[in-house]
Design a protein around this motif. Structure first.
Motif: not given
Length: 215
Positions: A154-155, A198-199, A204-205, A210-212
């Motif tokens: 899932q990740r 989008a949610g 995730a951020v 993930i990174k912005v």
């Protein structure tokens, strides 16, 4: 050889101005359209290197057209142009798979930077737009489930969804069936209490999946 671009905007003078800027930057505009419903036909006809498209148009919006474009060209660099800098617009663009979101009052240099970025396989958000994303990330969230509650698979699916990959692309990358990826995506949304892509990106951020900076 200069990159070949299809340009979609329903304002003739605006389109002419953008085309002039692109030609100054040594890009080739191979076709123009005045509505989102022309995007797919022009892409099929000209097979360009990138698509630049306005969001707000009279008949078919850029958002609607982007959905159709992504169904056939999941990796094509697509830059959305907008007068709107609100986070709802930005997150919607991310959800639909835009490569770049550029405000219409951006400087010529920013247009150049954005094009270089998306043609190089990256995403681009101007500093003003990045601020809207950060605002969304800092807003209260209903998510109460820790990432540790997710399975490893899932990740993995969450990571690729947040990177803008389609279910089909994720299935190919992970060696799974599309149906299995669909199931994992549905389970993620149910477990996290999230209703849209989008949610999932925001989650995730926040969780460091993930990174912005990747956007």
């Amino acid at each position: 050889m200069s990159a070949r671009i299809v340009l979609i905007d329903d304002h003739t003078l605006v389109r002419a101005g953008i085309r002039a800027l692109l030609e100054e930057l040594d890009y080739q505009v191979v076709a123009e359209g005045n509505d989102g419903d022309q995007a797919v036909a022009l892409l099929q006809q000209h097979q360009p290197d990138a698509l630049i498209m306005d969001i707000t148009m009279q008949r078919t919006s850029g958002f609607e057209a982007l959905s159709a474009v992504r169904a056939q060209w999941p990796t094509l660099p697509v830059m959305l142009l907008s007068m709107h800098d609100t986070r709802d617009f930005v997150l919607k663009a991310m959800q639909l798979g835009a490569s770049a979101y550029l405000l219409k009052d951006a400087a010529e240099l920013e247009l150049q930077l954005a094009l270089r970025s998306i043609l190089g396989g990256h995403r681009y958000l101007s500093p003003r737009i990045s601020g809207q994303l950060i605002e969304a990330l800092n807003s209260p969230t209903p998510v109460a489930v820790a990432e540790e509650a997710l399975t490893n698979r899932q990740r993995e699916v969450l990571y690729w969804l947040a990177k803008g990959k389609s279910n089909k692309e994720i299935a190919f990358t992970l060696g799974l069936s599309v149906k299995t990826v669909d199931t994992h995506r549905a389970q993620l949304m149910e477990r996290l209490g999230i209703r849209d892509l989008a949610g999932l990106v925001i989650y995730a951020v926040r969780q460091g999946v993930i990174k912005v900076d990747n956007y």
